[in-house]
Design an enzyme around this catalytic site. Structure first.
Site, PDB file in Angstrom:
ATOM      1  N   HIS A   1      12.533  11.076   5.184  1.00  0.00           N
ATOM      2  CA  HIS A   1      12.334   9.942   5.743  1.00  0.00           C
ATOM      3  C   HIS A   1      11.946   8.803   4.993  1.00  0.00           C
ATOM      4  O   HIS A   1      11.336   8.998   4.149  1.00  0.00           O
ATOM      5  CB  HIS A   1      10.804  10.473   6.649  1.00  0.00           C
ATOM      6  CG  HIS A   1      10.159   9.166   7.494  1.00  0.00           C
ATOM      7  ND1 HIS A   1      10.990   8.465   8.236  1.00  0.00           N
ATOM      8  CD2 HIS A   1       8.963   8.730   7.631  1.00  0.00           C
ATOM      9  CE1 HIS A   1      10.265   7.290   8.852  1.00  0.00           C
ATOM     10  NE2 HIS A   1       9.004   7.647   8.473  1.00  0.00           N
TER      11      HIS A   1
ATOM     12  N   ASN B   1      10.964   0.888   7.258  1.00  0.00           N
ATOM     13  CA  ASN B   1      10.790   2.396   7.933  1.00  0.00           C
ATOM     14  C   ASN B   1      11.470   2.216   9.338  1.00  0.00           C
ATOM     15  O   ASN B   1      10.797   1.481  10.128  1.00  0.00           O
ATOM     16  CB  ASN B   1       9.280   2.562   8.078  1.00  0.00           C
ATOM     17  CG  ASN B   1       9.057   3.911   8.615  1.00  0.00           C
ATOM     18  OD1 ASN B   1       9.768   4.414   9.302  1.00  0.00           O
ATOM     19  ND2 ASN B   1       7.681   4.382   8.561  1.00  0.00           N
TER      20      ASN B   1
ATOM     21  N   CYS C   1       7.567   9.169  13.996  1.00  0.00           N
ATOM     22  CA  CYS C   1       8.676   9.015  12.909  1.00  0.00           C
ATOM     23  C   CYS C   1       9.386  10.445  12.875  1.00  0.00           C
ATOM     24  O   CYS C   1      10.573  10.404  12.081  1.00  0.00           O
ATOM     25  CB  CYS C   1       8.136   8.703  11.631  1.00  0.00           C
ATOM     26  SG  CYS C   1       7.440   6.979  11.581  1.00  0.00           S
TER      27      CYS C   1
HETATM   28  N1  ACO Z   1       0.881  -8.012   0.851  1.00  0.00           N
HETATM   29  C1  ACO Z   1      -0.177  -8.224  -0.182  1.00  0.00           C
HETATM   30  N2  ACO Z   1      -1.034  -7.541  -0.138  1.00  0.00           N
HETATM   31  C2  ACO Z   1      -1.342  -6.590   0.800  1.00  0.00           C
HETATM   32  C3  ACO Z   1      -0.511  -6.283   1.721  1.00  0.00           C
HETATM   33  C4  ACO Z   1       0.740  -7.001   1.921  1.00  0.00           C
HETATM   34  N3  ACO Z   1       1.744  -6.836   2.777  1.00  0.00           N
HETATM   35  N4  ACO Z   1      -0.949  -5.162   2.633  1.00  0.00           N
HETATM   36  C5  ACO Z   1      -2.241  -4.765   2.138  1.00  0.00           C
HETATM   37  N5  ACO Z   1      -2.355  -5.621   0.841  1.00  0.00           N
HETATM   38  C6  ACO Z   1      -3.584  -5.523   0.167  1.00  0.00           C
HETATM   39  C7  ACO Z   1      -4.649  -4.913   0.742  1.00  0.00           C
HETATM   40  O1  ACO Z   1      -5.361  -5.712   1.496  1.00  0.00           O
HETATM   41  C8  ACO Z   1      -5.642  -4.357  -0.506  1.00  0.00           C
HETATM   42  O2  ACO Z   1      -6.178  -5.493  -1.093  1.00  0.00           O
HETATM   43  P1  ACO Z   1      -7.630  -5.499  -1.706  1.00  0.00           P
HETATM   44  O3  ACO Z   1      -7.357  -4.424  -2.995  1.00  0.00           O
HETATM   45  O4  ACO Z   1      -8.237  -6.533  -1.992  1.00  0.00           O
HETATM   46  O5  ACO Z   1      -8.443  -4.657  -0.660  1.00  0.00           O
HETATM   47  C9  ACO Z   1      -4.355  -4.071  -1.599  1.00  0.00           C
HETATM   48  O6  ACO Z   1      -3.268  -4.586  -1.105  1.00  0.00           O
HETATM   49  C10 ACO Z   1      -4.096  -2.651  -1.997  1.00  0.00           C
HETATM   50  O7  ACO Z   1      -4.077  -1.921  -0.600  1.00  0.00           O
HETATM   51  P2  ACO Z   1      -3.972  -0.442  -0.401  1.00  0.00           P
HETATM   52  O8  ACO Z   1      -3.828  -0.181   1.032  1.00  0.00           O
HETATM   53  O9  ACO Z   1      -4.668   0.127  -1.292  1.00  0.00           O
HETATM   54  O10 ACO Z   1      -2.207  -0.320  -0.880  1.00  0.00           O
HETATM   55  P3  ACO Z   1      -1.312   0.854  -1.093  1.00  0.00           P
HETATM   56  O11 ACO Z   1      -0.980   1.124  -2.389  1.00  0.00           O
HETATM   57  O12 ACO Z   1      -2.015   2.017  -0.478  1.00  0.00           O
HETATM   58  O13 ACO Z   1      -0.134   0.548  -0.184  1.00  0.00           O
HETATM   59  C11 ACO Z   1       0.728   1.086   2.065  1.00  0.00           C
HETATM   60  C12 ACO Z   1      -0.279   0.380   1.209  1.00  0.00           C
HETATM   61  C13 ACO Z   1       2.175   0.539   1.528  1.00  0.00           C
HETATM   62  C14 ACO Z   1       0.595   0.773   3.307  1.00  0.00           C
HETATM   63  C15 ACO Z   1       0.643   2.455   1.533  1.00  0.00           C
HETATM   64  O14 ACO Z   1      -0.658   3.130   1.937  1.00  0.00           O
HETATM   65  C16 ACO Z   1       1.869   3.122   2.532  1.00  0.00           C
HETATM   66  O15 ACO Z   1       2.753   3.299   2.215  1.00  0.00           O
HETATM   67  N6  ACO Z   1       1.041   4.155   3.370  1.00  0.00           N
HETATM   68  C17 ACO Z   1       1.941   5.246   4.291  1.00  0.00           C
HETATM   69  C18 ACO Z   1       2.096   4.176   5.389  1.00  0.00           C
HETATM   70  C19 ACO Z   1       3.474   4.701   6.145  1.00  0.00           C
HETATM   71  O16 ACO Z   1       4.397   4.703   5.448  1.00  0.00           O
HETATM   72  N7  ACO Z   1       3.192   4.374   7.486  1.00  0.00           N
HETATM   73  C20 ACO Z   1       4.466   4.753   8.063  1.00  0.00           C
HETATM   74  C21 ACO Z   1       4.422   5.660   9.123  1.00  0.00           C
HETATM   75  S1  ACO Z   1       3.834   7.342   8.716  1.00  0.00           S
HETATM   76  C22 ACO Z   1       5.044   7.576   7.432  1.00  0.00           C
HETATM   77  O17 ACO Z   1       6.154   7.076   8.015  1.00  0.00           O
HETATM   78  C23 ACO Z   1       5.140   8.195   6.294  1.00  0.00           C
END
Ligand code: ACO
Length: 324
Positions: A251, A281, A115
């Site tokens: 980003h 993204n 990224c």
């Molecule tokens: N729809 C519904 N529920 C979902 C989904 C979805 N698409 N994806 C995950 N869940 C559920 C999980 O299974 C979890 O359920 P549980 O509590 O029963 O176990 C719940 O939602 C919460 O999951 P978390 O992972 O705690 O959610 P979080 O608030 O951390 O959000 C996310 C997840 C959006 C991926 C976040 O962690 C994030 O944005 N991380 C950065 C990732 C990123 O941006 N990567 C891209 C490249 S790096 C960068 O560019 C920065």
């Protein structure tokens, strides 16, 4: 001898025509528009058509930037293209775009920093210009990340989209880019990766095992902490205060990560460019897409100070503080 700076003289971008909303994704995986919006800020993403490549999007974005700059492709002396989804293994996508633009003869290469690819490409191009090696450089960030998504994995498939952005950089006696920073820490490789390839080998799985694997919560935590340190470092490198920044162009991965960085800089969200809602993204495409939107919508004006930053797989992280 007077110092040479690099200046962005024009921007361009391109998105595939096909738009897929959060509601569309509800039909494919167990997710909801509400979950995606509240956790990420994403409302929709653009997805490349069959046969539409990273190079196609990069070419369009580049053409738009060159037209805006009034620069002919034959005047370019370097093309640097950030991507982690090249069209083919080789030649590089930069070479493919060079040929289509008619810029044959100038140096052209790809940079893979996930990224942070565009920010790395911009930092490299800035150094080519500052050293006197290049005078007019095309810098592109382009991706078709949806080509390596597992559409059964709700934790990743809702996050990504396809797109490209480009800038034309020119040597100038006036700044220009004040400072760029670049970092990586391969110790984090397993938190966000696509662990198959030509040399490591492919797998006997759908799409040859090509798919993004991510520990989202961990990536989130490291991204916020690392970007906090990065913006401090960038301000220091430029000898500037946060109050001198007119626009933060981050980003576009997750609105909550963007808000955390804005808070660190004590910047109100009205001075932060947000496009993640429109195209999710797009990895290397994300910062130049947001920049092009900011310029073409009239938000960013000549003479303003912009802080650009990105974070991605590797991990990699990079930034630029510039006078537009
Ligand atoms: N729809 C519904 N529920 C979902 C989904 C979805 N698409 N994806 C995950 N869940 C559920 C999980 O299974 C979890 O359920 P549980 O509590 O029963 O176990 C719940 O939602 C919460 O999951 P978390 O992972 O705690 O959610 P979080 O608030 O951390 O959000 C996310 C997840 C959006 C991926 C976040 O962690 C994030 O944005 N991380 C950065 C990732 C990123 O941006 N990567 C891209 C490249 S790096 C960068 O560019 C920065």
């Amino acid at each position: 001898m007077a110092p040479i700076y690099s200046r962005i003289i024009a921007t361009g971008s391109a998105l595939p025509e096909r738009v897929v909303s959060n509601t569309d994704l509800e039909k494919i995986v167990d997710t909801s528009d509400e979950w995606i919006r509240t956790r990420t800020g994403i409302r929709q993403r653009h997805i490349a058509a069959d046969g539409e490549t990273t190079g196609d999007l990069a070419f369009l974005a580049a053409q738009r930037a060159l037209d805006e700059a009034g620069v002919k492709a034959s005047e370019l002396d370097l093309i640097v293209l950030g991507t982690t989804t090249p069209d083919i293994i080789f030649p590089s996508t930069a070479c493919l775009v060079q040929q289509r633009l008619g810029a044959n003869g100038c140096a052209a290469f790809d940079v893979n920093a996930a990224c942070s690819g565009f920010m790395y490409a911009l930092g490299i191009a800035d150094k080519f210009i500052r050293s006197g090696q290049s005078k007019k450089v095309l810098v592109i960030g382009a991706e078709t990340l949806t080509r390596m998504i597992d559409w059964n994995d709700r934790e990743t498939c809702v996050l990504f989209g396809d797109g490209a952005g480009a800038v034309v950089l020119e040597a100038s006696s006036e700044p220009g880019i004040h400072a760029t920073c670049m970092h990586a820490d391969g110790g984090y490789k397993e938190l966000l990766w696509n662990p198959v390839g030509v040399s490591a080998g492919f797998k006997d799985e759908p799409n040859h095992g090509v798919r993004i694997k991510m520990a989202g919560r961990e990536v989130f935590k490291v991204a916020v902490k690392t970007l906090d340190a990065l913006v401090d470092e960038t301000l220091q490198a430029a000898g500037m205060q946060a109050s001198q920044i007119d626009w933060l162009i981050p980003h576009q991965a997750n609105l909550r990560i963007i808000e955390a960085t804005a808070k660190r800089l004590a910047m109100p969200m009205e001075r932060v460019i947000v496009t993640v809602d429109q195209h999710a993204n797009t990895s290397s495409g994300s910062v130049p897409l947001a920049l092009d939107y900011a310029v073409r919508s009239g938000k960013v004006q000549r003479g303003q100070n912009l802080l650009l930053e990105a974070f991605g797989g590797g991990f990699t992280w990079a930034s630029a503080l510039l006078r537009y």
